[in-house]
Write a protein that holds these residues in place. Structure first.
Motif, PDB file in Angstrom:
ATOM      1  N   GLU A   8      37.005  38.368 -21.542  1.00 59.12           N
ATOM      2  CA  GLU A   8      36.597  39.753 -21.724  1.00 59.12           C
ATOM      3  C   GLU A   8      35.132  39.912 -21.120  1.00 59.12           C
ATOM      4  OE1 GLU A   8      35.468  42.996 -22.222  1.00 59.12           O
ATOM      5  OE2 GLU A   8      37.191  43.112 -23.710  1.00 59.12           O
ATOM      6  N   ASP A   9      34.988  40.975 -20.137  1.00 54.05           N
ATOM      7  CA  ASP A   9      33.556  40.938 -19.391  1.00 54.05           C
ATOM      8  C   ASP A   9      32.687  41.948 -19.957  1.00 54.05           C
ATOM      9  OD1 ASP A   9      35.479  43.319 -18.939  1.00 54.05           O
ATOM     10  OD2 ASP A   9      34.553  43.873 -17.131  1.00 54.05           O
ATOM     11  N   GLU A  10      33.027  42.770 -21.036  1.00 48.39           N
ATOM     12  CA  GLU A  10      32.172  43.418 -21.619  1.00 48.39           C
ATOM     13  C   GLU A  10      31.256  42.399 -22.587  1.00 48.39           C
ATOM     14  OE1 GLU A  10      34.776  47.320 -21.724  1.00 48.39           O
ATOM     15  OE2 GLU A  10      32.639  47.727 -22.597  1.00 48.39           O
ATOM     16  N   PRO A  11      29.988  42.450 -22.535  1.00 49.20           N
ATOM     17  CA  PRO A  11      29.261  41.322 -23.600  1.00 49.20           C
ATOM     18  C   PRO A  11      29.431  41.970 -24.774  1.00 49.20           C
ATOM     19  CG  PRO A  11      28.011  41.904 -21.340  1.00 49.20           C
ATOM     20  CD  PRO A  11      29.034  42.623 -21.471  1.00 49.20           C
ATOM     21  N   GLY A  12      29.167  43.151 -25.003  1.00 51.13           N
ATOM     22  CA  GLY A  12      29.290  43.495 -26.363  1.00 51.13           C
ATOM     23  C   GLY A  12      30.685  43.374 -27.236  1.00 51.13           C
ATOM     24  N   GLY A  34      38.612  36.965 -14.755  1.00 52.79           N
ATOM     25  CA  GLY A  34      39.984  36.484 -14.951  1.00 52.79           C
ATOM     26  C   GLY A  34      40.089  35.278 -14.332  1.00 52.79           C
ATOM     27  N   ALA A  35      39.532  34.688 -13.140  1.00 52.82           N
ATOM     28  CA  ALA A  35      39.781  33.432 -12.599  1.00 52.82           C
ATOM     29  C   ALA A  35      39.427  32.194 -13.529  1.00 52.82           C
ATOM     30  CB  ALA A  35      38.944  33.357 -11.200  1.00 52.82           C
ATOM     31  N   GLU A  36      38.119  32.480 -14.029  1.00 52.23           N
ATOM     32  CA  GLU A  36      37.687  31.387 -14.888  1.00 52.23           C
ATOM     33  C   GLU A  36      38.494  31.420 -16.294  1.00 52.23           C
ATOM     34  OE1 GLU A  36      33.236  30.379 -17.003  1.00 52.23           O
ATOM     35  OE2 GLU A  36      33.770  32.632 -16.279  1.00 52.23           O
ATOM     36  N   GLY A  37      38.925  32.616 -16.686  1.00 65.29           N
ATOM     37  CA  GLY A  37      39.650  32.342 -17.913  1.00 65.29           C
ATOM     38  C   GLY A  37      41.082  31.851 -17.669  1.00 65.29           C
ATOM     39  N   LEU A  38      41.750  32.213 -16.571  1.00 65.64           N
ATOM     40  CA  LEU A  38      43.050  31.521 -16.130  1.00 65.64           C
ATOM     41  C   LEU A  38      43.006  29.983 -15.990  1.00 65.64           C
ATOM     42  CD1 LEU A  38      45.992  31.966 -15.130  1.00 65.64           C
ATOM     43  CD2 LEU A  38      44.987  31.858 -12.874  1.00 65.64           C
ATOM     44  N   ILE A  53      42.372  43.630 -20.256  1.00 65.91           N
ATOM     45  CA  ILE A  53      42.974  44.124 -19.118  1.00 65.91           C
ATOM     46  C   ILE A  53      41.953  44.357 -17.769  1.00 65.91           C
ATOM     47  CG2 ILE A  53      44.494  45.929 -17.753  1.00 65.91           C
ATOM     48  CD1 ILE A  53      45.781  43.894 -19.609  1.00 65.91           C
ATOM     49  N   GLY A  54      40.854  45.036 -18.088  1.00 64.59           N
ATOM     50  CA  GLY A  54      39.999  45.476 -17.035  1.00 64.59           C
ATOM     51  C   GLY A  54      38.752  44.575 -16.705  1.00 64.59           C
ATOM     52  N   LEU A  55      39.172  43.377 -15.725  1.00 64.22           N
ATOM     53  CA  LEU A  55      38.174  42.302 -15.528  1.00 64.22           C
ATOM     54  C   LEU A  55      37.765  42.580 -14.131  1.00 64.22           C
ATOM     55  CD1 LEU A  55      40.515  39.538 -17.219  1.00 64.22           C
ATOM     56  CD2 LEU A  55      38.333  40.343 -17.932  1.00 64.22           C
ATOM     57  N   PRO A  56      36.521  41.949 -13.791  1.00 63.37           N
ATOM     58  CA  PRO A  56      35.972  42.226 -12.468  1.00 63.37           C
ATOM     59  C   PRO A  56      36.618  41.789 -11.240  1.00 63.37           C
ATOM     60  CG  PRO A  56      34.661  40.645 -13.745  1.00 63.37           C
ATOM     61  CD  PRO A  56      35.608  41.113 -14.568  1.00 63.37           C
ATOM     62  N   ASP A  57      37.405  40.659 -11.459  1.00 63.03           N
ATOM     63  CA  ASP A  57      38.084  40.208 -10.252  1.00 63.03           C
ATOM     64  C   ASP A  57      39.583  40.185 -10.499  1.00 63.03           C
ATOM     65  OD1 ASP A  57      37.909  36.490 -11.579  1.00 63.03           O
ATOM     66  OD2 ASP A  57      38.206  38.618 -12.596  1.00 63.03           O
ATOM     67  N   ILE A  58      40.400  39.479 -10.940  1.00 66.86           N
ATOM     68  CA  ILE A  58      41.781  39.520 -10.911  1.00 66.86           C
ATOM     69  C   ILE A  58      41.923  40.180 -12.369  1.00 66.86           C
ATOM     70  CG2 ILE A  58      42.773  37.620  -9.420  1.00 66.86           C
ATOM     71  CD1 ILE A  58      43.042  35.893 -11.929  1.00 66.86           C
ATOM     72  N   GLU A  62      47.322  40.118 -14.177  1.00 66.45           N
ATOM     73  CA  GLU A  62      47.526  39.257 -13.274  1.00 66.45           C
ATOM     74  C   GLU A  62      47.519  37.832 -13.964  1.00 66.45           C
ATOM     75  OE1 GLU A  62      48.638  37.264  -9.587  1.00 66.45           O
ATOM     76  OE2 GLU A  62      49.182  39.133 -10.431  1.00 66.45           O
ATOM     77  N   VAL A  63      46.161  37.642 -14.620  1.00 66.20           N
ATOM     78  CA  VAL A  63      46.048  36.618 -15.619  1.00 66.20           C
ATOM     79  C   VAL A  63      47.394  36.055 -16.246  1.00 66.20           C
ATOM     80  CG1 VAL A  63      44.747  35.341 -17.333  1.00 66.20           C
ATOM     81  CG2 VAL A  63      43.539  36.938 -15.410  1.00 66.20           C
ATOM     82  N   LEU A  64      47.761  36.997 -17.007  1.00 68.00           N
ATOM     83  CA  LEU A  64      49.014  36.638 -17.739  1.00 68.00           C
ATOM     84  C   LEU A  64      50.194  36.389 -16.734  1.00 68.00           C
ATOM     85  CD1 LEU A  64      50.284  36.899 -20.593  1.00 68.00           C
ATOM     86  CD2 LEU A  64      50.676  39.327 -20.028  1.00 68.00           C
ATOM     87  N   ARG A  65      50.175  37.042 -15.766  1.00 65.13           N
ATOM     88  CA  ARG A  65      51.571  36.582 -15.067  1.00 65.13           C
ATOM     89  C   ARG A  65      51.579  35.110 -14.592  1.00 65.13           C
ATOM     90  NH1 ARG A  65      53.374  36.010 -10.320  1.00 65.13           N
ATOM     91  NH2 ARG A  65      51.285  36.282  -9.325  1.00 65.13           N
ATOM     92  N   ARG A  66      50.110  34.872 -14.040  1.00 67.97           N
ATOM     93  CA  ARG A  66      49.944  33.435 -13.602  1.00 67.97           C
ATOM     94  C   ARG A  66      50.080  32.461 -14.655  1.00 67.97           C
ATOM     95  NH1 ARG A  66      45.024  33.968  -9.068  1.00 67.97           N
ATOM     96  NH2 ARG A  66      45.628  35.950  -8.125  1.00 67.97           N
TER      97      ARG A  66
END
Ligand code: CA
Length: 222
Positions: A8-12, A34-38, A53-58, A62-66
């Motif tokens: 999740e990219d929103e710090p709050g 997303g990349a780090e999460g994957l 869903i809304g992440l700064p990179d992928i 896409e994370v889920l698909r990979r």
């Protein structure tokens, strides 16, 4: 206690979810791309993933698909904006287990987390995996073959546990590498073959079959 990965990219929101999980007795790890999460998700070291869903990179889809195409079966709960629920339901068909529309109360998320953990975790008293006369005690980390007990190293244990979770299924070297050694391991390495040989010496070569060009399969020779 479960190891839960929060992507999740929103710090709050990330801090809110992590705090809630921690106070519910879980062990959260938070990442914001997303990349780090994957990379984390594919180590196989998490019981559940909470995925924005809304992440700064992928994006989360896409994370889920990979994850799924790499063979990861870790349950995933998607976090999505309320306005995007339709898109998210389409994403569920891509292999997610559940979703939460933002904003949400922590208790709503926790209820889903509990549900997902329950549906994947073995029952509390299940401490042995087995196939035929091959058994693995998850508490003592000892294997038994036809009633004879066998000592395993930590890697051998993890490898056998992976095979026993998928008996009679072909597991590729890549799947075994990512589940037992982690995502960053050099895919050209022959470490899987080496450890399969070690395991064969301990549990019997006729239980771990080589499937040419595909990988290995745990079978019951009896
Ligand atoms: Ca976001």
């Amino acid at each position: 206690m479960a190891n839960i990965l929060v992507i999740e990219d929103e710090p709050g929101i990330s801090a809110f979810v992590a705090k809630g999980l921690r106070s519910s007795g879980h062990q959260p790890t938070t990442v914001s791309t997303g990349a780090e999460g994957l990379g984390h998700a594919l180590t196989g070291g998490y019981d559940l993933v909470v995925l924005d869903i809304g992440l700064p990179d992928i994006d989360g889809f896409e994370v889920l698909r990979r994850m799924r195409s790499a063979g990861s079966r870790t349950p995933v709960i998607i976090l999505t904006a309320r306005a995007s629920v339709d898109d998210t339901v389409a994403g569920l068909e891509g292999g997610a287990d559940d979703y939460m529309a933002k904003p949400f109360r922590f208790e709503e998320l926790l209820a889903r987390v509990r549900l997902r953990l329950r549906s994947t975790a073995p029952a509390e008293d299940t401490v042995t995996l087995s196939h035929g006369d091959l058994g693995l005690d998850l508490r003592t980390r000892q294997a038994s073959v036809g009633g004879r007990s066998v000592e395993l190293s930590a890697r051998e244990f993890a490898l056998l546990e992976t095979f026993l979770a998928h008996p009679e299924q072909v597991l590729s070297r890549e799947q075994l590498l990512s589940r037992v050694w982690g995502y960053d391991f050099d895919p050209g390495s022959n470490v899987v073959d080496v450890y399969v040989r070690y395991l064969r010496r301990k549990i019997g070569a006729d239980r771990l079959l080589t499937v040419r060009g595909m990988g290995y399969r745990l079978t019951d020779p009896s």
